[in-house]
Scaffold this active site. Structure first.
Site, PDB file in Angstrom:
ATOM      1  CE  LYS A 203      -3.482   2.772   0.458  1.00 51.30           C
ATOM      2  NZ  LYS A 203      -4.164   3.252  -0.802  1.00 51.30           N
ATOM      3  CB  CYS A 257      -3.849   8.293  -0.057  1.00 52.63           C
ATOM      4  SG  CYS A 257      -5.339   7.530   0.629  1.00 52.63           S
TER       5      CYS A 257
HETATM    6  N1  LIG Z   1     -10.208   7.970   1.555  1.00 48.34           N
HETATM    7  C1  LIG Z   1      -9.647   7.380   0.772  1.00 48.34           C
HETATM    8  O1  LIG Z   1      -9.544   7.631  -0.498  1.00 48.34           O
HETATM    9  C2  LIG Z   1      -8.472   6.285   0.974  1.00 48.34           C
HETATM   10  C3  LIG Z   1      -8.162   5.346   0.269  1.00 48.34           C
HETATM   11  C4  LIG Z   1      -7.545   4.319   0.629  1.00 48.34           C
HETATM   12  C5  LIG Z   1      -7.021   4.133   1.949  1.00 48.34           C
HETATM   13  N2  LIG Z   1      -7.533   5.089   2.946  1.00 48.34           N
HETATM   14  C6  LIG Z   1      -7.036   4.904   4.205  1.00 48.34           C
HETATM   15  O2  LIG Z   1      -8.417   4.492   5.182  1.00 48.34           O
HETATM   16  C7  LIG Z   1      -8.029   4.930   6.196  1.00 48.34           C
HETATM   17  C8  LIG Z   1      -9.353   5.713   6.537  1.00 48.34           C
HETATM   18  O3  LIG Z   1      -9.658   6.922   5.820  1.00 48.34           O
HETATM   19  P1  LIG Z   1     -11.022   7.621   5.586  1.00 48.34           P
HETATM   20  O4  LIG Z   1     -10.653   8.390   4.405  1.00 48.34           O
HETATM   21  O5  LIG Z   1     -12.045   6.837   5.591  1.00 48.34           O
HETATM   22  O6  LIG Z   1     -10.950   8.549   6.824  1.00 48.34           O
HETATM   23  P2  LIG Z   1     -12.231   9.451   7.297  1.00 48.34           P
HETATM   24  O7  LIG Z   1     -11.552  10.519   8.068  1.00 48.34           O
HETATM   25  O8  LIG Z   1     -13.157   9.830   6.207  1.00 48.34           O
HETATM   26  O9  LIG Z   1     -13.123   8.475   8.275  1.00 48.34           O
HETATM   27  C9  LIG Z   1     -12.602   7.761   9.313  1.00 48.34           C
HETATM   28  C10 LIG Z   1     -13.729   7.619  10.283  1.00 48.34           C
HETATM   29  O10 LIG Z   1     -13.269   7.093  11.503  1.00 48.34           O
HETATM   30  C11 LIG Z   1     -13.812   7.620  12.770  1.00 48.34           C
HETATM   31  N3  LIG Z   1     -13.203   7.048  13.922  1.00 48.34           N
HETATM   32  C12 LIG Z   1     -11.888   7.704  14.247  1.00 48.34           C
HETATM   33  N4  LIG Z   1     -11.595   6.918  15.385  1.00 48.34           N
HETATM   34  C13 LIG Z   1     -12.386   6.076  15.722  1.00 48.34           C
HETATM   35  C14 LIG Z   1     -12.506   4.822  16.646  1.00 48.34           C
HETATM   36  N5  LIG Z   1     -11.658   4.874  17.570  1.00 48.34           N
HETATM   37  N6  LIG Z   1     -13.758   4.105  16.666  1.00 48.34           N
HETATM   38  C15 LIG Z   1     -14.601   4.526  15.404  1.00 48.34           C
HETATM   39  N7  LIG Z   1     -14.408   5.351  14.781  1.00 48.34           N
HETATM   40  C16 LIG Z   1     -13.272   6.078  14.634  1.00 48.34           C
HETATM   41  C17 LIG Z   1     -13.908   8.874  12.480  1.00 48.34           C
HETATM   42  O11 LIG Z   1     -14.924   9.739  13.290  1.00 48.34           O
HETATM   43  C18 LIG Z   1     -14.427   8.980  10.867  1.00 48.34           C
HETATM   44  O12 LIG Z   1     -15.633   9.282  10.822  1.00 48.34           O
HETATM   45  C19 LIG Z   1      -6.968   5.740   6.412  1.00 48.34           C
HETATM   46  O13 LIG Z   1      -5.925   5.010   7.011  1.00 48.34           O
HETATM   47  C20 LIG Z   1      -6.679   6.223   4.930  1.00 48.34           C
HETATM   48  O14 LIG Z   1      -5.433   6.662   4.727  1.00 48.34           O
HETATM   49  C21 LIG Z   1      -8.488   6.083   2.530  1.00 48.34           C
END
Ligand SMILES: NC(=O)c1ccc[n+]([C@@H]2O[C@H](COP(=O)([O-])OP(=O)(O)OC[C@H]3O[C@@H](n4cnc5c(N)ncnc54)[C@H](O)[C@@H]3O)[C@@H](O)[C@H]2O)c1
Length: 435
Positions: A203, A257
């Site tokens: 990743k 990312c």
């Molecule tokens: N957004 C993208 O396009 C993308 C693509 C690939 C990978 N990722 C990875 O996926 C992961 C999540 O990214 P995202 O964009 O969905 O983030 P985001 O911020 O949109 O969502 C994360 C959610 O997790 C919640 N949260 C935080 N701590 C928590 C806990 N302890 N228990 C329950 N909920 C909790 C937050 O309130 C939030 O709603 C990251 O590591 C990111 O790097 C994101």
């Protein structure tokens, strides 16, 4: 495996929860943001993503999905919480560790735990330790952990959740088998099995590779501007070589990312990441370079008697056609320009960013693109939202256009060479004199 608890209902967790629910799992979403949970349960999809509203209504009406304010017991726990970096660019894994502690208090014999958040190499091992310590259960015997990174493209999340190949990094054979069964219900792409550390590294190198390639494109753009030629034409022509594929330059690199993940490697492997460090440097400098171009044009206009030029920036998000402004270079540029209010009359336009968010960011809400184009002395194209494809030549007449992401090149590319020359001059930020 029947019941799935998704930890974190953001850009990744919520769409994954919905797809899993539509594939036949009973899905309980959990988020620490209580307001978000309430909204989701009333059918408000919270994020801007095609298809999400219909899919949410579908699973809510069938009661195959519901969001909760506390973590529900399940057969499978899927962690998709944020992994930002700290001010010193070291990984902030507090969300992942906090989520792991919560899972540890619910995990039962036979359960599968999947980590989907993007993490530094070795983090899954730490997650296993946390769950073992708190639950008293043993990984590989009582419960099973896999690291399965997400590689979807915002704007196409549902299609890519289904169609993309996935990497499954199991901490043991049984974890691989269970994770393969879980994803097999809704993923049509190939499921590649490996170990957790390799999957973590896959990743990170994917996103770092993109960062390096974008940095190269940005350097090509810099050289072309210095030489007085159009970088987009140069890149188009270079890409006619059968083994060359240069990406598009832009105003920087943003999002949750690509702008962050290389630092997870740089922190851990400082001696082996010189190229990554250079790429980060190039991409992080790009917003300053764009601001500098705007400043130069402001001075030129002031010298010509326009003492307080009106500057319109188009787009605030980190990429086109989404509402996500995290780490957005366009936002950084717009905020810097907004601070120059003594010298310029600044307006930011982005129809994807909601009114409340625009106000929170300190921008006036403007909704009439054509009026704003008419009023502007300088137009700075920061994001190529689809909406801007409607901009026509005459709307930019007499204006300075600064276009680091090549909107004008796209608009004029299919037209005559004379138009293309006009586009070149526009991209260089000169007064428009399209032939
Ligand atoms: N957004 C993208 O396009 C993308 C693509 C690939 C990978 N990722 C990875 O996926 C992961 C999540 O990214 P995202 O964009 O969905 O983030 P985001 O911020 O949109 O969502 C994360 C959610 O997790 C919640 N949260 C935080 N701590 C928590 C806990 N302890 N228990 C329950 N909920 C909790 C937050 O309130 C939030 O709603 C990251 O590591 C990111 O790097 C994101």
């Amino acid at each position: 495996m029947k019941k799935v608890s998704v930890v974190g209902l953001g850009y990744i967790g919520l769409p994954t929860a919905l797809i899993a629910a539509q594939a036949g799992y009973e899905v309980c979403g959990f988020d620490v943001n209580r307001e978000k949970v309430d909204k989701i349960n009333t059918g408000d999809s919270v994020i801007f993503e095609p298809e999400i509203s219909d899919r949410l209504w579908d699973v809510l009406s069938k009661s195959t999905f519901r969001a909760y304010k506390d973590l529900q017991y399940a057969d499978c726990f899927l962690i998709a919480v944020p992994t930002p970096f700290n001010a010193d660019k070291t990984a902030d894994l507090s969300y992942v560790y906090n989520a792991s502690e919560l899972v540890a208090r619910r995990v039962m014999p036979g359960n599968l735990v999947i980590l989907e958040s993007t993490v530094p190499v070795g983090t899954t091992e730490r997650v296993v330790e946390i769950i073992q310590d708190i639950s008293g259960l043993k990984s590989g015997v009582d419960f099973f952990v896999a690291y399965c990174p997400e590689r979807v493209l915002p704007g196409k999340i549902f299609k890519e959740l289904i169609d993309n190949d996935r990497v499954i990094g199991g901490t043991c054979q049984r974890a691989c088998e269970l994770a393969r069964m879980f994803y097999g219900k809704f993923v049509k792409g190939f499921l590649h099995i490996t170990d957790d550390k390799s999957a973590e590294m896959v990743k990170l190198v994917e996103n770092s590779s993109r960062d390096v390639q974008i940095a190269f494109a940005n350097q090509v753009a810099g050289m072309c501007y210095s030489a007085g030629i159009d970088p987009f034409t140069v890149i188009d022509l270079a890409n006619r070589h059968p083994r060359v594929k240069i990406l598009s330059p832009g105003c920087g690199v943003g999002g949750h990312c690509i702008a962050i993940d290389p630092y997870f490697l740089i922190e851990k492997f400082p001696q082996d990441t010189h190229l990554l460090q250079a790429a980060r440097f190039v991409n992080e400098q790009k917003p300053d370079y764009v601001v500098q171009q705007v400043q130069e044009k402001i001075i030129e206009l002031q010298d010509h008697g326009i003492l307080r030029p009106r500057v319109l920036s188009l787009g605030l998000t980190f990429k086109p056609n989404i509402d996500d402004i995290r780490e957005s270079p366009a936002l950084k540029i717009a905020q810097t320009l907004a601070h120059m209010h003594h010298e310029i009359d600044f307006v930011a336009y982005d129809h994807n960013v909601g009114k409340v968010e625009m106000k929170r960011l300190g921008f006036d809400v403007v909704t009439d693109l054509w009026y704003e184009l008419k009023q502007a002395d300088i137009v700075v194209v920061l994001v190529k939202h689809k909406e801007f494809n409607c901009i026509r030549d005459h709307m930019l007449e007499g204006k300075v256009v600064i276009d680091p992401c090549g909107l004008l090149h796209d608009l004029y590319a299919h037209q005559t060479h004379a138009f293309l020359e006009g586009a070149v001059r526009l991209q260089q930020g000169m007064h428009k004199t399209v032939a």
